[in-house]
Design a protein around this motif. Structure first.
Motif, PDB file in Angstrom:
ATOM      1  N   ILE A  22       0.853  -1.193   0.000  1.00 25.07           N
ATOM      2  CA  ILE A  22       0.000   0.000   0.000  1.00 25.07           C
ATOM      3  C   ILE A  22       0.885   1.238   0.000  1.00 25.07           C
ATOM      4  CG2 ILE A  22      -1.812   1.264   1.203  1.00 25.07           C
ATOM      5  CD1 ILE A  22      -2.599  -1.338   2.574  1.00 25.07           C
ATOM      6  N   LEU A  23       0.716   2.063  -1.018  1.00 32.53           N
ATOM      7  CA  LEU A  23       1.458   3.314  -1.115  1.00 32.53           C
ATOM      8  C   LEU A  23       0.606   4.421  -0.510  1.00 32.53           C
ATOM      9  CD1 LEU A  23       4.181   4.309  -2.362  1.00 32.53           C
ATOM     10  CD2 LEU A  23       2.836   5.090  -4.319  1.00 32.53           C
ATOM     11  N   SER A  24       1.189   5.167   0.408  1.00 32.67           N
ATOM     12  CA  SER A  24       0.446   6.230   1.076  1.00 32.67           C
ATOM     13  C   SER A  24       1.250   7.526   1.059  1.00 32.67           C
ATOM     14  CB  SER A  24       0.134   5.832   2.525  1.00 32.67           C
ATOM     15  OG  SER A  24      -0.578   6.854   3.188  1.00 32.67           O
ATOM     16  N   PRO A  25       0.654   8.634   0.569  1.00 36.94           N
ATOM     17  CA  PRO A  25      -0.665   8.722  -0.058  1.00 36.94           C
ATOM     18  C   PRO A  25      -0.671   8.070  -1.429  1.00 36.94           C
ATOM     19  CG  PRO A  25       0.512  10.788  -0.339  1.00 36.94           C
ATOM     20  CD  PRO A  25       1.388   9.935   0.543  1.00 36.94           C
ATOM     21  N   SER A  26      -1.831   8.034  -2.090  1.00 35.01           N
ATOM     22  CA  SER A  26      -1.887   7.526  -3.456  1.00 35.01           C
ATOM     23  C   SER A  26      -0.948   8.348  -4.334  1.00 35.01           C
ATOM     24  CB  SER A  26      -3.321   7.599  -3.998  1.00 35.01           C
ATOM     25  OG  SER A  26      -4.179   6.789  -3.234  1.00 35.01           O
ATOM     26  N   PHE A  27      -0.348   7.664  -5.316  1.00 32.36           N
ATOM     27  CA  PHE A  27       0.682   8.349  -6.098  1.00 32.36           C
ATOM     28  C   PHE A  27       0.120   9.504  -6.917  1.00 32.36           C
ATOM     29  CE2 PHE A  27       3.472   9.156  -9.659  1.00 32.36           C
ATOM     30  CZ  PHE A  27       4.691   9.284  -9.003  1.00 32.36           C
ATOM     31  N   SER A  28       0.874  10.594  -6.928  1.00 35.00           N
ATOM     32  CA  SER A  28       0.574  11.772  -7.744  1.00 35.00           C
ATOM     33  C   SER A  28       1.889  12.319  -8.269  1.00 35.00           C
ATOM     34  CB  SER A  28      -0.153  12.832  -6.918  1.00 35.00           C
ATOM     35  OG  SER A  28      -0.168  14.080  -7.598  1.00 35.00           O
ATOM     36  N   ALA A  29       1.896  12.768  -9.502  1.00 35.14           N
ATOM     37  CA  ALA A  29       3.120  13.289 -10.103  1.00 35.14           C
ATOM     38  C   ALA A  29       3.705  14.449  -9.315  1.00 35.14           C
ATOM     39  CB  ALA A  29       2.848  13.721 -11.544  1.00 35.14           C
ATOM     40  N   ASP A  30       2.850  15.176  -8.609  1.00 34.02           N
ATOM     41  CA  ASP A  30       3.301  16.376  -7.901  1.00 34.02           C
ATOM     42  C   ASP A  30       3.663  16.133  -6.443  1.00 34.02           C
ATOM     43  OD1 ASP A  30       2.862  17.879 -10.238  1.00 34.02           O
ATOM     44  OD2 ASP A  30       0.744  18.140  -9.730  1.00 34.02           O
ATOM     45  N   ALA A  31       3.434  14.912  -5.929  1.00 31.17           N
ATOM     46  CA  ALA A  31       3.802  14.589  -4.545  1.00 31.17           C
ATOM     47  C   ALA A  31       5.086  13.763  -4.572  1.00 31.17           C
ATOM     48  CB  ALA A  31       2.682  13.818  -3.864  1.00 31.17           C
ATOM     49  N   HIS A  32       6.022  14.079  -3.708  1.00 31.99           N
ATOM     50  CA  HIS A  32       7.363  13.490  -3.834  1.00 31.99           C
ATOM     51  C   HIS A  32       7.807  12.672  -2.625  1.00 31.99           C
ATOM     52  CE1 HIS A  32       8.475  15.563  -7.621  1.00 31.99           C
ATOM     53  NE2 HIS A  32       7.525  16.402  -7.211  1.00 31.99           N
TER      54      HIS A  32
END
Length: 477
Positions: free
Chosen positions: A179-189
């Motif tokens: 489980i990846l937390s938070p869900s992946f977003s291009a703008d979150a690193h």
């Protein structure tokens, strides 16, 4: 140089992934090199899946033309490996001996306009040299690599290759069982990756927004290619890097910094994932990883009461209420986290649901959003049929309703002739199947008589897990 002139120049030069670099010297390209021993295998796919622009009259996409593993030899190039697979599958490839593929299976460059033709990736990267120059001897081709030869209609952007953009973000990140937390977003690193108790490794599959840039993972002093298995312990920190300026690329982007994403691994305790006694988790299992994947995300949690309490339910057909619940849990995690079925009220205006059920809120959501619209009876009435079994064509139709972009189902058409039993698909499911096949979500059973959809087959819970994992990894969900 304008973008248009640069694009045309690249399509007519070795910079196009199929290249114009002279091919390596083989008795015949693709033949087994005399006196050499295989050093491993590479996986190759040859496909034509890009939708055609409306109103052009271009030939419809062929889908997957050939796919499989082939032996890799010390003198091989990516081009010779492609031809070896094509030879094994009986697919004609023209131009490879000259370093530039002009047609595959009779389908050629310019058949869909002046920018159309064949392009290829190595591990999802459009190399800065032709495929004939991607070689074992140069260190740019090695066992385990994924080689994809694909047909483009617009010179690359429809396949993810863009010379006019230096966007180095990562578009998606598949993390296998965890489980990846938070869900992946291009703008979150910055992320936490929770793995099951006892995990010793993880497979990360990042996808670059612009596939002209390589994307790799680094743990300690070791770099891992896309999709490689990375050894980890609790507390390990993995860095995903896309477009390091020192790496080769077709783009003029040396002054554009790489995009970096940090992932901290957590194993066990709050990171633990359910293990079901009826699931085969062995390496040979076709569904074990998928069960872990969906369980880790809380989408399919197993039975909680009755004779099957604690089991996943391998072999059991998924019900329509269960399917609604799975998709609702993913779409509405906050509502699911606080859900109390005892107080839940049925809000749909057709039969087939009830108050106070585990699926009540999910059915309300699925019906209100047009995800599951109910079954029409001969007398004209409709029934959600929450306890009814889910067929394969129902599953794919529901996923298409949920995930397809506006206009995608219509543009996908309804041609299922690539499947030996495509004519058995119901009219209401044909667009969804065509869309799913075009996306690569549906490949069919590969049987001696051809590829079969078996659209009316009831889908077991473990097969649904496999389809869902594939949809997540492909960025469809």
């Amino acid at each position: 140089m304008t973008v248009k002139r640069k694009l045309i120049s690249l399509l007519l030069s070795a910079v196009v992934a199929c290249g114009l670099v002279p091919s390596m010297a083989f008795a015949a390209i693709g033949d087994i090199p005399s006196g050499e021993t295989p050093i491993g295998q590479v996986h190759i796919s040859i496909s034509d899946t890009v939708a055609r622009p409306a109103g052009t009259g271009y030939p419809a996409p062929c889908g997957t033309i050939a796919e499989g593993d082939v032996d890799l030899y010390p003198s091989d190039s990516a081009m010779s490996a492609i031809v070896r697979l094509a030879n094994e599958k009986g697919v004609a490839v023209v131009g490879a001996d000259k370093g530039y593929i002009t047609s595959v299976a009779g389908f050629g460059e310019f058949d869909c306009g002046k920018k159309s033709g064949w392009m290829g990736t190595i591990d999802d990267w459009f190399a800065n040299t032709g495929l004939s120059s991607v070689t074992v001897s140069a260190g740019t081709l090695e066992p385990g690599d994924e080689i994809d030869l694909m047909y483009t209609v617009d010179g690359g952007p429809d396949l993810g290759s863009n010379w006019s953009s230096n966007d180095k973000t990562v578009a998606s990140l598949a993390v296998g069982a965890g489980i990846l937390s938070p869900s992946f977003s291009a703008d979150a690193h910055s992320y936490t990756l929770k793995l099951p108790e006892g995990s010793t490794s993880v497979v990360l599959t990042p996808t670059a927004t612009n596939k002209n840039f390589q994307v790799k993972a680094r743990f300690g002093d070791t770099w891992y290619k896309r999709g490689a298995e990375i050894p980890v312990t609790s507390g390990s920190v993995i860095e995903i890097v896309c477009g390091d300026p020192s790496w080769p690329t077709m783009n003029d982007a040396a002054n554009v910094p790489a995009q970096r994403y940090e992932i901290t691994v957590q194993i066990g305790s709050s990171g633990s994932v359910s293990v079901f006694p009826d699931v085969d988790y062995s390496e040979s299992s076709w569904y074990g990883d998928a069960v872990t994947f969906v369980a880790a995300r809380g989408l399919i949690t197993g039975y909680t009461d009755g004779d099957k309490a604690g089991l996943f339910g391998v072999g059991d057909t998924l019900t329509r209420g269960q399917l609604a619940t799975i998709l609702w849990r993913n779409a509405c995690p906050d509502e699911y986290a606080s859900y109390d079925p005892k107080t839940a009220k049925n809000e749909i205006d057709i039969a087939g649901s009830a108050d106070g059920m585990y699926y009540t809120a999910a059915v309300n959501w699925a019906f209100a959003n047009g995800v599951i619209t109910g079954i029409e009876h001969p007398d004209g009435t409709r029934d959600f049929a929450a306890e009814g079994k889910v067929s394969f064509e129902q599953l794919i139709t529901v996923l298409a309703r949920l995930c397809a972009a506006p206009g995608e189902l219509e543009s996908a058409g309804s041609d299922l002739s690539a499947f030996a039993d495509g004519d058995l698909a119901s009219d209401w499911s044909r667009n969804a199947f065509a869309w799913a096949a075009e996306k690569g979500l549906v490949e069919g059973y590969d049987w001696p008589a051809g590829k079969f959809l078996v659209p009316g087959e009831n889908v077991a819970r473990e097969r649904v897990a496999v389809v869902l994992m594939r949809a997540f990894e492909m960025g469809i969900i």
